[in-house]
Design a protein around this motif. Structure first.
Motif, PDB file in Angstrom:
ATOM      1  N   VAL A  36     -22.290  -0.298 -23.623  1.00 53.24           N
ATOM      2  CA  VAL A  36     -23.799  -0.455 -24.041  1.00 53.24           C
ATOM      3  C   VAL A  36     -24.445   1.010 -23.937  1.00 53.24           C
ATOM      4  CG1 VAL A  36     -25.961  -0.984 -23.177  1.00 53.24           C
ATOM      5  CG2 VAL A  36     -24.082  -2.738 -22.897  1.00 53.24           C
ATOM      6  N   VAL A  37     -24.847   1.209 -25.292  1.00 52.36           N
ATOM      7  CA  VAL A  37     -25.298   2.555 -25.698  1.00 52.36           C
ATOM      8  C   VAL A  37     -26.926   2.396 -25.955  1.00 52.36           C
ATOM      9  CG1 VAL A  37     -25.348   4.291 -27.239  1.00 52.36           C
ATOM     10  CG2 VAL A  37     -23.271   3.116 -26.929  1.00 52.36           C
ATOM     11  N   LEU A  38     -27.726   3.341 -24.955  1.00 52.25           N
ATOM     12  CA  LEU A  38     -29.028   3.365 -25.060  1.00 52.25           C
ATOM     13  C   LEU A  38     -29.401   5.029 -25.696  1.00 52.25           C
ATOM     14  CD1 LEU A  38     -30.023   2.254 -21.276  1.00 52.25           C
ATOM     15  CD2 LEU A  38     -29.474   0.742 -23.344  1.00 52.25           C
ATOM     16  N   ALA A  39     -30.028   5.087 -26.541  1.00 50.21           N
ATOM     17  CA  ALA A  39     -30.555   6.174 -27.334  1.00 50.21           C
ATOM     18  C   ALA A  39     -31.790   6.250 -26.982  1.00 50.21           C
ATOM     19  CB  ALA A  39     -30.178   5.900 -28.811  1.00 50.21           C
ATOM     20  N   ASP A 108     -27.133   0.370 -29.178  1.00 52.78           N
ATOM     21  CA  ASP A 108     -27.491  -0.961 -28.919  1.00 52.78           C
ATOM     22  C   ASP A 108     -29.133  -0.829 -28.913  1.00 52.78           C
ATOM     23  OD1 ASP A 108     -24.846  -2.440 -28.728  1.00 52.78           O
ATOM     24  OD2 ASP A 108     -24.801  -0.946 -27.100  1.00 52.78           O
ATOM     25  N   LEU A 109     -29.650   0.179 -28.442  1.00 52.74           N
ATOM     26  CA  LEU A 109     -31.174   0.267 -28.124  1.00 52.74           C
ATOM     27  C   LEU A 109     -31.552   1.585 -28.409  1.00 52.74           C
ATOM     28  CD1 LEU A 109     -33.795  -1.024 -26.844  1.00 52.74           C
ATOM     29  CD2 LEU A 109     -32.833  -0.016 -24.620  1.00 52.74           C
ATOM     30  N   ILE A 110     -32.621   1.784 -29.085  1.00 51.48           N
ATOM     31  CA  ILE A 110     -33.410   2.929 -29.162  1.00 51.48           C
ATOM     32  C   ILE A 110     -34.808   2.705 -28.471  1.00 51.48           C
ATOM     33  CG2 ILE A 110     -34.642   4.576 -30.886  1.00 51.48           C
ATOM     34  CD1 ILE A 110     -32.636   3.826 -33.015  1.00 51.48           C
ATOM     35  N   LEU A 111     -34.904   3.975 -27.492  1.00 53.76           N
ATOM     36  CA  LEU A 111     -36.189   3.848 -26.908  1.00 53.76           C
ATOM     37  C   LEU A 111     -37.030   5.054 -27.114  1.00 53.76           C
ATOM     38  CD1 LEU A 111     -34.260   3.134 -23.419  1.00 53.76           C
ATOM     39  CD2 LEU A 111     -36.191   1.887 -23.936  1.00 53.76           C
ATOM     40  N   ASP A 112     -38.146   4.868 -26.605  1.00 46.85           N
ATOM     41  CA  ASP A 112     -39.328   5.877 -26.569  1.00 46.85           C
ATOM     42  C   ASP A 112     -40.025   6.303 -27.837  1.00 46.85           C
ATOM     43  OD1 ASP A 112     -40.347   8.183 -24.507  1.00 46.85           O
ATOM     44  OD2 ASP A 112     -39.676   9.506 -26.043  1.00 46.85           O
ATOM     45  N   LYS A 131     -31.075  -4.297 -34.965  1.00 41.37           N
ATOM     46  CA  LYS A 131     -31.014  -3.803 -33.604  1.00 41.37           C
ATOM     47  C   LYS A 131     -32.204  -3.668 -32.875  1.00 41.37           C
ATOM     48  CE  LYS A 131     -26.283  -2.891 -33.683  1.00 41.37           C
ATOM     49  NZ  LYS A 131     -25.783  -1.200 -33.599  1.00 41.37           N
ATOM     50  N   ILE A 132     -32.158  -3.409 -31.464  1.00 34.13           N
ATOM     51  CA  ILE A 132     -33.288  -3.437 -30.673  1.00 34.13           C
ATOM     52  C   ILE A 132     -33.929  -2.175 -30.580  1.00 34.13           C
ATOM     53  CG2 ILE A 132     -34.377  -3.966 -28.189  1.00 34.13           C
ATOM     54  CD1 ILE A 132     -32.313  -6.296 -28.123  1.00 34.13           C
ATOM     55  N   PHE A 133     -35.415  -2.076 -30.660  1.00 37.83           N
ATOM     56  CA  PHE A 133     -36.072  -1.061 -30.497  1.00 37.83           C
ATOM     57  C   PHE A 133     -37.143  -1.371 -29.560  1.00 37.83           C
ATOM     58  CE2 PHE A 133     -39.898   1.461 -32.623  1.00 37.83           C
ATOM     59  CZ  PHE A 133     -39.812   2.523 -31.739  1.00 37.83           C
ATOM     60  N   ILE A 134     -37.143  -0.416 -28.336  1.00 38.45           N
ATOM     61  CA  ILE A 134     -38.345  -0.509 -27.550  1.00 38.45           C
ATOM     62  C   ILE A 134     -39.279   0.604 -27.773  1.00 38.45           C
ATOM     63  CG2 ILE A 134     -39.253  -1.237 -25.122  1.00 38.45           C
ATOM     64  CD1 ILE A 134     -36.527  -2.693 -24.683  1.00 38.45           C
ATOM     65  N   ASP A 135     -40.349   0.716 -28.271  1.00 37.77           N
ATOM     66  CA  ASP A 135     -41.336   1.791 -28.221  1.00 37.77           C
ATOM     67  C   ASP A 135     -42.123   2.046 -27.097  1.00 37.77           C
ATOM     68  OD1 ASP A 135     -42.563   4.129 -30.190  1.00 37.77           O
ATOM     69  OD2 ASP A 135     -44.098   3.087 -29.101  1.00 37.77           O
ATOM     70  N   VAL A 136     -41.961   3.118 -26.468  1.00 40.04           N
ATOM     71  CA  VAL A 136     -42.893   3.504 -25.412  1.00 40.04           C
ATOM     72  C   VAL A 136     -44.062   4.580 -25.603  1.00 40.04           C
ATOM     73  CG1 VAL A 136     -42.887   4.455 -23.037  1.00 40.04           C
ATOM     74  CG2 VAL A 136     -41.138   2.917 -23.732  1.00 40.04           C
TER      75      VAL A 136
END
Length: 412
Positions: A36-39, A108-112, A131-136
């Motif tokens: 699992v890769v978190l970017a 797998d996920l882009i954050l921030d 692909k999943i993106f969770i914006d913060v």
């Protein structure tokens, strides 16, 4: 026969779960690329680098460590990688970086992703790539409005929350005439719209609103004309953030606008902004916050771990990045896979209870995390008991009041 049938079904279910487990001894292809890769796509050198930046990467690494410690060899995978990238607050750079992270680095996920224009660009890439993106880090309500999509989530705060905290509260307290200055890009434009609406709904009036260049280090043109507007504004509503806000407040104090009867209200402020200016530069200023490191013992305990790693106290964005990464990993654990559609299904409607919020719900209708927010006030230095303890929580804004209802324009 029924007992035999039930036993067979249980055995089959057990075999299926074993096949889905991607940890040691698991496999079955449930975890893509066996990891699992978190970017963390962020601003590493610009005006938002302090409130987010490289320490956002550290916050996500803390989430991975806590996830592994919780599940041990029962974790869905032991291979979890955290990578960082800089979008330079430019949507075109964010677009290309997001494509590279998803395609070439198997994120797998882009954050921030602070900066609303950059966040909207990444949301479009997430939609295209599935692909999943969770914006913060961005505030625009467009992420859960007409530009929403199945693979994008909005976590932490938005312009509605900020406006219906600070704008509404101060107007009801007597600040009837406002002058708004806002950065001229998606975030600022959204903030101006939501602040104007909340001020007017509370019985106030926006005398004038002006867009300012972004980024910007000289606000003199806007500040000097504030006392001469007709009617004279009681409040200068500064809707900048990060380094831009620091520059504006320094010049506000230099021109002594408070002495001229124009008080300051801040749409969005972070702990690092107060630290850069010193608490006395902002003492008494009220603003809406969505997490504070010293609000309770749980927050402080996590902030102590963060401080040990980074040498600084976390902002609300750092805490939200930690929570978003942790909740994503928990969704992967529940579903037994990092397949995007399955993870989306695990996140939709999920209740969030961690160090960031104990009142969180990820709305299935628009993928907005709703939670309690706070009206905060900056302490004068005489009340600061220890480094970084700059905020006093004035009141709690319940989640139902802090965030807008789902936008009918959002079609997931």
């Amino acid at each position: 026969m029924r007992l035999l049938g039930r036993s067979a079904a249980v055995a089959a279910a057990g075999a299926l779960l074993a096949g889905c487990a991607g940890g040691p001894g698991g496999g079955g292809g449930a975890i893509s690329d066996d990891k699992v890769v978190l970017a963390v796509l962020t601003d590493q050198s610009g005006v938002y680098a302090d409130l987010s930046g490289k320490n956002a990467v550290e916050a996500v690494k803390m989430a991975v460590a806590d996830f592994k410690a919780k599940y041990g060899d029962k974790a869905v995978t032991e291979n979890i990688e955290v990578i960082g990238a800089d979008h330079q607050n430019k949507p075109e750079v964010a677009n290309s970086k997001a494509q590279e992270l998803y395609d070439r680095q198997q994120a797998d996920l882009i954050l921030d992703v602070p900066t609303s224009s950059a966040a909207l660009a990444v949301a479009n890439v997430a939609k295209t790539k599935k692909k999943i993106f969770i914006d913060v880090g961005a505030a625009t309500t467009e992420l859960t409005g007409k530009q929403c999509n199945k693979y994008t989530f909005h976590y932490g705060y938005n312009s509605y929350m900020l406006a219906h905290g600070t704008g509404t509260a101060l107007t009801k307290d007597g600040a009837k005439n406002w002058y708004l200055v806002y950065p001229d890009y998606a975030f600022g434009q959204d903030m101006e719209k939501t602040f104007q609406a909340s001020i007017e709904a509370a019985g106030g009036k926006v005398v004038k609103s002006d867009p300012t260049p972004f980024p910007n280090d000289n606000f003199s043109t806007f500040l000097l004309k504030a006392p001469d507007l007709d009617p004279k504004p009681q409040v200068l509503g500064a809707l900048q953030a990060g380094g831009d806000l620091v520059n504006l407040v320094k010049q506000y104090n230099e021109y002594k606008l408070r002495d001229k009867g124009v008080n300051l209200a801040v749409g969005l402020m972070f702990l690092t902004d107060i630290h850069s200016l010193g608490p006395d530069a902002m003492a008494g200023t009220r603003f809406t916050d969505f997490w504070y490191w010293n609000a309770d013992e749980n927050n402080r305990a996590w902030a102590d771990k963060f401080h040990a790693k980074t040498g600084t106290r976390p902002t609300a964005v750092h805490a939200a990045d930690y929570s978003a990464a942790l909740q994503y990993l928990e969704a992967v654990q529940r579903g037994g896979t990092d397949k995007a559609d399955d993870v989306v299904a695990q996140l939709e409607g999920h209740k969030v209870d961690d160090i960031f919020t104990a009142t969180g719900t990820i709305r299935a209708e628009d993928h907005l995390l709703t939670h309690d927010a706070y009206l905060a006030e900056v302490k004068p230095s005489s009340e600061v008991k220890e480094p970084w303890d700059y905020e006093k929580i004035v009141s709690t804004i319940p989640a139902a009041e802090a965030f807008q209802q789902p936008d009918p324009a959002c079609k997931l």
